[in-house]
Design a protein around this motif. Structure first.
Motif, PDB file in Angstrom:
ATOM      1  N   LEU A 114       0.865  -1.230   0.041  1.00 38.32           N
ATOM      2  CA  LEU A 114       0.158   0.059   0.032  1.00 38.32           C
ATOM      3  C   LEU A 114       0.883   1.413   0.001  1.00 38.32           C
ATOM      4  CD1 LEU A 114      -2.719   1.412   0.291  1.00 38.32           C
ATOM      5  CD2 LEU A 114      -2.607   0.939   2.597  1.00 38.32           C
ATOM      6  N   LEU A 134      -9.418   3.690   0.647  1.00 40.63           N
ATOM      7  CA  LEU A 134      -9.148   2.443   0.289  1.00 40.63           C
ATOM      8  C   LEU A 134     -10.325   1.919  -0.323  1.00 40.63           C
ATOM      9  CD1 LEU A 134      -6.722   1.217   3.056  1.00 40.63           C
ATOM     10  CD2 LEU A 134      -6.197   2.357   0.927  1.00 40.63           C
ATOM     11  N   ASP A 137     -12.985  -0.205   1.994  1.00 39.51           N
ATOM     12  CA  ASP A 137     -13.733   0.336   3.208  1.00 39.51           C
ATOM     13  C   ASP A 137     -14.825   1.181   2.571  1.00 39.51           C
ATOM     14  OD1 ASP A 137     -12.287  -0.191   5.834  1.00 39.51           O
ATOM     15  OD2 ASP A 137     -10.960   0.050   4.522  1.00 39.51           O
ATOM     16  N   TYR A 174      -5.824  -5.048  11.191  1.00 37.75           N
ATOM     17  CA  TYR A 174      -5.741  -3.866  10.813  1.00 37.75           C
ATOM     18  C   TYR A 174      -4.250  -2.975  11.105  1.00 37.75           C
ATOM     19  CZ  TYR A 174     -10.790  -3.905  10.680  1.00 37.75           C
ATOM     20  OH  TYR A 174     -12.226  -4.299  10.547  1.00 37.75           O
ATOM     21  N   GLY A 175      -4.042  -2.038  10.844  1.00 33.64           N
ATOM     22  CA  GLY A 175      -2.998  -0.865  11.263  1.00 33.64           C
ATOM     23  C   GLY A 175      -3.479  -0.599  12.785  1.00 33.64           C
ATOM     24  N   GLU A 195       1.458  -2.196  12.158  1.00 37.09           N
ATOM     25  CA  GLU A 195       0.811  -2.658  11.168  1.00 37.09           C
ATOM     26  C   GLU A 195       0.301  -4.255  11.700  1.00 37.09           C
ATOM     27  OE1 GLU A 195      -0.962  -1.565   8.794  1.00 37.09           O
ATOM     28  OE2 GLU A 195      -1.369  -3.481   7.388  1.00 37.09           O
ATOM     29  N   LYS A 196      -1.065  -4.457  11.587  1.00 37.57           N
ATOM     30  CA  LYS A 196      -1.590  -5.774  11.806  1.00 37.57           C
ATOM     31  C   LYS A 196      -0.704  -6.652  13.201  1.00 37.57           C
ATOM     32  CE  LYS A 196      -3.612  -6.220   7.500  1.00 37.57           C
ATOM     33  NZ  LYS A 196      -2.716  -5.623   6.571  1.00 37.57           N
ATOM     34  N   ILE A 208      -6.856   1.241  12.385  1.00 38.27           N
ATOM     35  CA  ILE A 208      -6.991   2.189  11.096  1.00 38.27           C
ATOM     36  C   ILE A 208      -7.819   1.762  10.168  1.00 38.27           C
ATOM     37  CG2 ILE A 208      -5.583   3.248   9.092  1.00 38.27           C
ATOM     38  CD1 ILE A 208      -2.997   2.643  10.917  1.00 38.27           C
ATOM     39  N   ILE A 209      -8.957   2.626   9.704  1.00 39.84           N
ATOM     40  CA  ILE A 209      -9.773   2.062   8.756  1.00 39.84           C
ATOM     41  C   ILE A 209      -9.478   3.169   7.329  1.00 39.84           C
ATOM     42  CG2 ILE A 209     -11.754   1.370  10.083  1.00 39.84           C
ATOM     43  CD1 ILE A 209     -13.152   4.169   9.879  1.00 39.84           C
ATOM     44  N   GLY A 210      -9.571   2.661   6.310  1.00 43.41           N
ATOM     45  CA  GLY A 210      -8.938   3.135   5.192  1.00 43.41           C
ATOM     46  C   GLY A 210      -9.309   4.507   4.623  1.00 43.41           C
ATOM     47  N   TYR A 212      -7.225   8.384   4.917  1.00 41.34           N
ATOM     48  CA  TYR A 212      -6.014   9.171   5.261  1.00 41.34           C
ATOM     49  C   TYR A 212      -6.047  10.636   4.739  1.00 41.34           C
ATOM     50  CZ  TYR A 212      -4.467   4.213   5.635  1.00 41.34           C
ATOM     51  OH  TYR A 212      -4.282   2.690   6.062  1.00 41.34           O
ATOM     52  N   GLN A 234       4.752  -0.584   3.836  1.00 43.55           N
ATOM     53  CA  GLN A 234       3.426  -0.068   4.432  1.00 43.55           C
ATOM     54  C   GLN A 234       3.340   1.414   4.998  1.00 43.55           C
ATOM     55  OE1 GLN A 234       1.263  -2.266   4.931  1.00 43.55           O
ATOM     56  NE2 GLN A 234       2.382  -4.305   4.930  1.00 43.55           N
ATOM     57  N   THR A 236       1.690   2.455   7.113  1.00 44.91           N
ATOM     58  CA  THR A 236       1.534   2.483   8.647  1.00 44.91           C
ATOM     59  C   THR A 236       2.903   2.721   8.935  1.00 44.91           C
ATOM     60  OG1 THR A 236      -0.247   0.872   8.398  1.00 44.91           O
ATOM     61  CG2 THR A 236       0.892   1.348  10.866  1.00 44.91           C
ATOM     62  N   ARG A 261     -19.639   1.811   8.898  1.00 38.66           N
ATOM     63  CA  ARG A 261     -18.532   1.466   7.818  1.00 38.66           C
ATOM     64  C   ARG A 261     -18.776  -0.224   7.646  1.00 38.66           C
ATOM     65  NH1 ARG A 261     -14.172  -1.866   9.414  1.00 38.66           N
ATOM     66  NH2 ARG A 261     -12.477  -1.823   7.605  1.00 38.66           N
TER      67      ARG A 261
HETATM   68  C1  G1P Z   1      -4.766  -1.750   4.753  1.00 33.86           C
HETATM   69  C2  G1P Z   1      -3.691  -1.195   5.770  1.00 33.86           C
HETATM   70  C3  G1P Z   1      -4.072  -1.433   7.344  1.00 33.86           C
HETATM   71  C4  G1P Z   1      -5.740  -0.891   7.456  1.00 33.86           C
HETATM   72  C5  G1P Z   1      -6.659  -1.302   6.453  1.00 33.86           C
HETATM   73  C6  G1P Z   1      -7.861  -0.915   6.526  1.00 33.86           C
HETATM   74  O1  G1P Z   1      -4.402  -3.114   5.233  1.00 33.86           O
HETATM   75  O2  G1P Z   1      -2.352  -1.595   5.662  1.00 33.86           O
HETATM   76  O3  G1P Z   1      -3.345  -0.509   8.360  1.00 33.86           O
HETATM   77  O4  G1P Z   1      -6.024  -0.959   8.788  1.00 33.86           O
HETATM   78  O5  G1P Z   1      -6.218  -1.357   5.140  1.00 33.86           O
HETATM   79  O6  G1P Z   1      -8.858  -1.286   5.751  1.00 33.86           O
HETATM   80  P1  G1P Z   1      -5.294  -4.113   4.250  1.00 33.86           P
HETATM   81  O7  G1P Z   1      -6.598  -4.516   4.692  1.00 33.86           O
HETATM   82  O8  G1P Z   1      -5.133  -3.725   2.500  1.00 33.86           O
HETATM   83  O9  G1P Z   1      -4.504  -5.545   4.288  1.00 33.86           O
END
Ligand code: G1P
Length: 300
Positions: A114, A134, A137, A174-175, A195-196, A208-210, A212, A234, A236, A261
C-alpha cells in the motif's frame, strides 16, 4: 496564529489488489466493480471523495483493471440507445459516473504494498496535502468522515488518519494506533503505529480504517521506508516515522469514527452492506424490507 492551509483537492484511490477473497467473481472482473445494490463499490468511494470537495481523483491500478477506467468514462453508444428510447432515468445513471470527478490513472507495476501504491501518486500529487481512500472500506454516505478529517488537517496540519474501535480479537486485521486524547472528543494525537499486530502486542483497540489525509512529506518518508509486514512497503510504517518525528511533516492525528462502515473486501460484511443499503433505498427498500421480514420469520 495558525497558518492558513491550502484546500485539499486531490484524492488517491489504490485499486491494484487482486481481490482473491471473491474468486471466482474476480477472475476477470476487478473486485472494485462488484455491485453494492446496483452501483459498483468503487463508485461509492469516488462519490465520497467528491462530497468532501475532492474532485481530482487518481486511481492507482494494475493489470486487468481497465473496466474501472471505462466505468468513469463516457459510453456514447449506450447513451445514444437510451436517448433514442427516451429512457432519461437510465441515461442519467449512465452519465452520472463519468461526470463525477476528473479522473486520472497510474499503474503500480510491481505490487509492493500500500505504501508503494501511494508513492506511485507522488508525481501527480506534488507538494500538496491529499487524501487516500481504500476501496474495500465503504463509509456510509450519511457519515461525513473525510470532511471531518480535512477540518482536522486544516486545524493541526500534518497528517490525519481514520480510526475505529474494534474488538481486541480483530485488531490483527488492521493497522493499530496508540493515541492520546486532545481537547476534542473525536480527535486523538497518534504517538505510535503498528501494522497488523497480534492482540497481545497491540497498543490499543483503535484500528486504522481506510481513510487518510496525508502531508506531502509522507512521500520522502515512503521512499526511505523498508519493506515491513508481509514484505511490503507499509503506509502504517511511514506514518509511524512521521508520528515519532513531527519535524519531518507535522503531527499525526486520528479522527475516531463512530459511524457506519462496511468492509466490502470481506464477504460477510459485503452481504451486510448490500442488505442494509437496499433496505434504506426509497425505490427498493419498502418491498425488500417486507420480503426480508417474512424471510427471517419463516425461513430462519
Ligand atoms: C490496509 C492497511 C491497514 C488498514 C486497512 C484498513 O490493510 O495496511 O493498516 O488497517 O487497510 O482497511 P489491508 O486491509 O489492505 O490488508
Amino acid at each position: 496564529m495558525t497558518t492558513p492551509r491550502a484546500q485539499i483537492t486531490k484524492a488517491v484511490i489504490p485499486a491494484a489488489g487482486l481481490g482473491t477473497r471473491f474468486l471466482p467473481a474476480t477472475k476477470s472482473t476487478p473486485k472494485e466493480m462488484l455491485p453494492v445494490v446496483d452501483k459498483p463499490a468503487i463508485q461509492y468511494v469516488v462519490e465520497e471523495a467528491v462530497s468532501a470537495g475532492l474532485s481530482d481523483v487518481l486511481m492507482v491500478t494494475g493489470r486487468n483493471k481497465r473496466p474501472l477506467e471505462d466505468h468513469f468514462d463516457r459510453n456514447y453508444e449506450l447513451e445514444q440507445v437510451l436517448r433514442d428510447k427516451g429512457d432519461e432515468a437510465k441515461l442519467s445513471k449512465v452519465e452520472e459516473s463519468s461526470a463525477l470527478a476528473t479522473m486520472h490513472y497510474v499503474r503500480q507495476g510491481d505490487p509492493r504494498g500500500l505504501g508503494h501504491a501511494i508513492l506511485c501518486a507522488a508525481p501527480h500529487v506534488g507538494d500538496e496535502a491529499f487524501a487516500v481512500l481504500l476501496g474495500d472500506d465503504l463509509i456510509d454516505p450519511r457519515d461525513p468522515l473525510l470532511t471531518r478529517m480535512t477540518q482536522v488537517r486544516e486545524q493541526h496540519g500534518g497528517s490525519v488518519i481514520a480510526l475505529m474501535e474494534v474488538e481486541p480479537q480483530n485488531i490483527h486485521l488492521y493497522g493499530c494506533a496508540a493515541a492520546q486524547p486532545t481537547g476534542e472528543e473525536d480527535v486523538v494525537r497518534v504517538s505510535d503505529l503498528v501494522e497488523k499486530p497480534s492482540s497481545d502486542e497491540a497498543p490499543s483497540n483503535l484500528a486504522i480504517i481506510g481513510r487518510y489525509v496525508l502531508d506531502p512529506a509522507v512521500f520522502d518518508v515512503l521512499r526511505k521506508t523498508e519493506p515491513g509486514r508481509g514484505g511490503e512497503i507499509q503506509i502504517t510504517d511511514a506514518l509511524q516515522t512521521l508520528a515519532a518525528e513531527p519535524s519531518l511533516g507535522g503531527p499525526v492525528h486520528g479522527v475516531v469514527f463512530r459511524g457506519r462502515r462496511y468492509d466490502t473486501g470481506d464477504r460477510g460484511d459485503y452481504l451486510r452492506a448490500i442488505v442494509r443499503l437496499a433496505c434504506e433505498r426509497e425505490d427498493l427498500g419498502p418491498d425488500f424490507r417486507d420480503w426480508l421480514r417474512s424471510f427471517v420469520t419463516e425461513e430462519m
